[in-house]
Write a protein that holds these residues in place. Structure first.
Motif, PDB file in Angstrom:
ATOM      1  N   GLY A  74       0.807  -1.216   0.000  1.00 40.30           N
ATOM      2  CA  GLY A  74       0.000   0.000   0.000  1.00 40.30           C
ATOM      3  C   GLY A  74       0.839   1.264   0.000  1.00 40.30           C
ATOM      4  N   ARG A  75       0.162   2.401   0.283  1.00 34.68           N
ATOM      5  CA  ARG A  75       0.835   3.698   0.321  1.00 34.68           C
ATOM      6  C   ARG A  75       1.262   4.007   1.747  1.00 34.68           C
ATOM      7  NH1 ARG A  75      -3.885   5.116  -2.671  1.00 34.68           N
ATOM      8  NH2 ARG A  75      -3.499   5.402  -4.887  1.00 34.68           N
ATOM      9  N   PHE A  76       2.396   4.682   1.885  1.00 32.47           N
ATOM     10  CA  PHE A  76       2.918   5.038   3.204  1.00 32.47           C
ATOM     11  C   PHE A  76       3.464   6.458   3.187  1.00 32.47           C
ATOM     12  CE2 PHE A  76       3.023   0.461   3.055  1.00 32.47           C
ATOM     13  CZ  PHE A  76       2.629   0.079   4.331  1.00 32.47           C
ATOM     14  N   VAL A  77       3.349   7.122   4.347  1.00 37.12           N
ATOM     15  CA  VAL A  77       3.971   8.418   4.586  1.00 37.12           C
ATOM     16  C   VAL A  77       4.876   8.255   5.798  1.00 37.12           C
ATOM     17  CG1 VAL A  77       3.608  10.814   5.277  1.00 37.12           C
ATOM     18  CG2 VAL A  77       2.050   9.753   3.651  1.00 37.12           C
ATOM     19  N   ALA A  78       6.146   8.629   5.669  1.00 37.89           N
ATOM     20  CA  ALA A  78       7.112   8.435   6.749  1.00 37.89           C
ATOM     21  C   ALA A  78       7.288   9.709   7.573  1.00 37.89           C
ATOM     22  CB  ALA A  78       8.458   7.998   6.185  1.00 37.89           C
ATOM     23  N   TYR A  79       7.403   9.539   8.888  1.00 40.77           N
ATOM     24  CA  TYR A  79       7.649  10.661   9.797  1.00 40.77           C
ATOM     25  C   TYR A  79       8.888  10.369  10.637  1.00 40.77           C
ATOM     26  CZ  TYR A  79       7.276  13.773  13.806  1.00 40.77           C
ATOM     27  OH  TYR A  79       7.546  14.704  14.788  1.00 40.77           O
ATOM     28  N   TYR A  80       9.823  11.339  10.632  1.00 44.14           N
ATOM     29  CA  TYR A  80      11.049  11.212  11.411  1.00 44.14           C
ATOM     30  C   TYR A  80      11.152  12.383  12.383  1.00 44.14           C
ATOM     31  CZ  TYR A  80      11.955   8.803   6.962  1.00 44.14           C
ATOM     32  OH  TYR A  80      11.852   8.030   5.844  1.00 44.14           O
ATOM     33  N   ARG A  81      11.930  12.171  13.433  1.00 46.12           N
ATOM     34  CA  ARG A  81      12.104  13.252  14.397  1.00 46.12           C
ATOM     35  C   ARG A  81      13.509  13.209  14.969  1.00 46.12           C
ATOM     36  NH1 ARG A  81      12.994  13.322  20.310  1.00 46.12           N
ATOM     37  NH2 ARG A  81      12.216  15.314  21.059  1.00 46.12           N
ATOM     38  N   VAL A  82      14.219  14.341  14.903  1.00 48.81           N
ATOM     39  CA  VAL A  82      15.521  14.481  15.545  1.00 48.81           C
ATOM     40  C   VAL A  82      15.438  15.648  16.519  1.00 48.81           C
ATOM     41  CG1 VAL A  82      16.903  13.440  13.729  1.00 48.81           C
ATOM     42  CG2 VAL A  82      16.326  15.860  13.593  1.00 48.81           C
ATOM     43  N   SER A  83      16.240  15.590  17.568  1.00 44.48           N
ATOM     44  CA  SER A  83      16.039  16.528  18.674  1.00 44.48           C
ATOM     45  C   SER A  83      16.776  17.846  18.526  1.00 44.48           C
ATOM     46  CB  SER A  83      16.465  15.868  19.991  1.00 44.48           C
ATOM     47  OG  SER A  83      17.822  15.462  19.924  1.00 44.48           O
ATOM     48  N   THR A  84      17.770  17.941  17.643  1.00 45.93           N
ATOM     49  CA  THR A  84      18.504  19.193  17.500  1.00 45.93           C
ATOM     50  C   THR A  84      18.709  19.526  16.036  1.00 45.93           C
ATOM     51  OG1 THR A  84      20.704  18.165  17.467  1.00 45.93           O
ATOM     52  CG2 THR A  84      19.779  18.708  19.622  1.00 45.93           C
ATOM     53  N   GLU A  85      18.899  20.820  15.772  1.00 48.34           N
ATOM     54  CA  GLU A  85      19.163  21.264  14.401  1.00 48.34           C
ATOM     55  C   GLU A  85      20.473  20.680  13.888  1.00 48.34           C
ATOM     56  OE1 GLU A  85      19.410  25.423  11.812  1.00 48.34           O
ATOM     57  OE2 GLU A  85      19.070  25.461  13.975  1.00 48.34           O
ATOM     58  N   ARG A  86      21.435  20.516  14.776  1.00 53.30           N
ATOM     59  CA  ARG A  86      22.720  19.942  14.376  1.00 53.30           C
ATOM     60  C   ARG A  86      22.538  18.501  13.895  1.00 53.30           C
ATOM     61  NH1 ARG A  86      28.118  19.509  18.240  1.00 53.30           N
ATOM     62  NH2 ARG A  86      29.495  18.550  16.682  1.00 53.30           N
ATOM     63  N   GLN A  87      21.717  17.736  14.616  1.00 49.86           N
ATOM     64  CA  GLN A  87      21.442  16.369  14.193  1.00 49.86           C
ATOM     65  C   GLN A  87      20.733  16.351  12.850  1.00 49.86           C
ATOM     66  OE1 GLN A  87      19.233  14.554  17.409  1.00 49.86           O
ATOM     67  NE2 GLN A  87      21.032  13.410  18.075  1.00 49.86           N
ATOM     68  N   GLY A  88      19.802  17.307  12.670  1.00 54.21           N
ATOM     69  CA  GLY A  88      19.060  17.348  11.418  1.00 54.21           C
ATOM     70  C   GLY A  88      19.951  17.623  10.234  1.00 54.21           C
TER      71      GLY A  88
END
Length: 219
Positions: free
Chosen positions: A4-18
């Motif tokens: 099927g179709r999927f939408v992925a969500y990610y989360r990092v805690s700092t701008e440096r990590q991003g």
């Protein structure tokens, strides 16, 4: 094996990590491993870069919106680090979309709701106290805002409401159109076909045509 179709969500805690990809690459790999095999398509990826002090998650809101538009399942790379955030859990519970957490595959709307139960009870307690205070104020004769009896509906406001809904729908779909255009699709018919392929309906729930795409782009 996913289908099927999927939408992925990610989360990092700092701008440096991003910026560096630290943590983000691992989350993307976790999602890719989960989706490995089967007949699936990834119709969107969204990331929030935030500190512990920031409770706003625009990336999550965009991911949920894309999942609603496309009928896709929301894939969350890491739920465990967010499991103590009641606001996040309640948004996820009430989003009205199917989701799966790669690191907590048994999580569902029920378990997420239980996680957020304490915070929800506190919110309801605050609401009850507010209502009691308003009732007490009304009993004392305080004048509260409300609808004025005999007031006639304003046609201009009705038209403004319709326009506002159309503008809101356009704002939700246009980012998807821009993504499609960026991939090299330029014609109205091509855009209509891609929107239909992604499972996105028009504002009236119909299929896209060149004319409906033209009207959307003109807003």
């Amino acid at each position: 094996m996913a289908d099927g179709r999927f939408v992925a969500y990610y989360r990092v805690s700092t701008e440096r990590q991003g910026k560096s990809g630290l943590g983000l690459d691992a989350q993307k790999k976790a999602v890719a491993d989960y989706l490995n095999g089967g007949d699936w398509s990834l119709v969107g990826e969204f990331t929030d870069i935030e500190s512990g002090k920031n409770n706003e998650r625009p990336g999550l809101a965009q991911a949920i919106e894309r999942a609603k538009l496309t009928g896709a399942t929301l894939v969350i790379a890491k739920l465990d680090r967010l499991s103590r955030n009641a606001g996040f859990l309640m948004n996820l519970r009430d989003a009205g979309v199917e989701f799966v957490a790669v690191d907590l595959p048994n999580a569902n709307r029920l378990t997420v709701g239980i996680m957020a139960l304490v915070a929800e009870q506190e919110r309801e307690a605050i609401s009850a106290r507010t209502k009691a205070a308003l009732a007490a104020a009304k009993a004392r004769g305080a004048k509260l805002g409300g609808f004025r009896a005999g007031a006639r509906p304003d046609p201009a406001k009705g038209l403004a409401g319709i326009k506002s809904k159309a503008d809101d729908f356009a704002a939700r779909v246009l980012p998807v159109v821009r993504e499609i255009q960026a991939s090299g699709v330029a014609s109205l018919n091509g855009l209509a076909g891609e929107l239909t392929k992604r499972g996105i309906k028009t504002a009236r729930g119909g299929s896209w045509t060149a004319a409906s795409v033209k009207n959307l782009l003109a807003r």
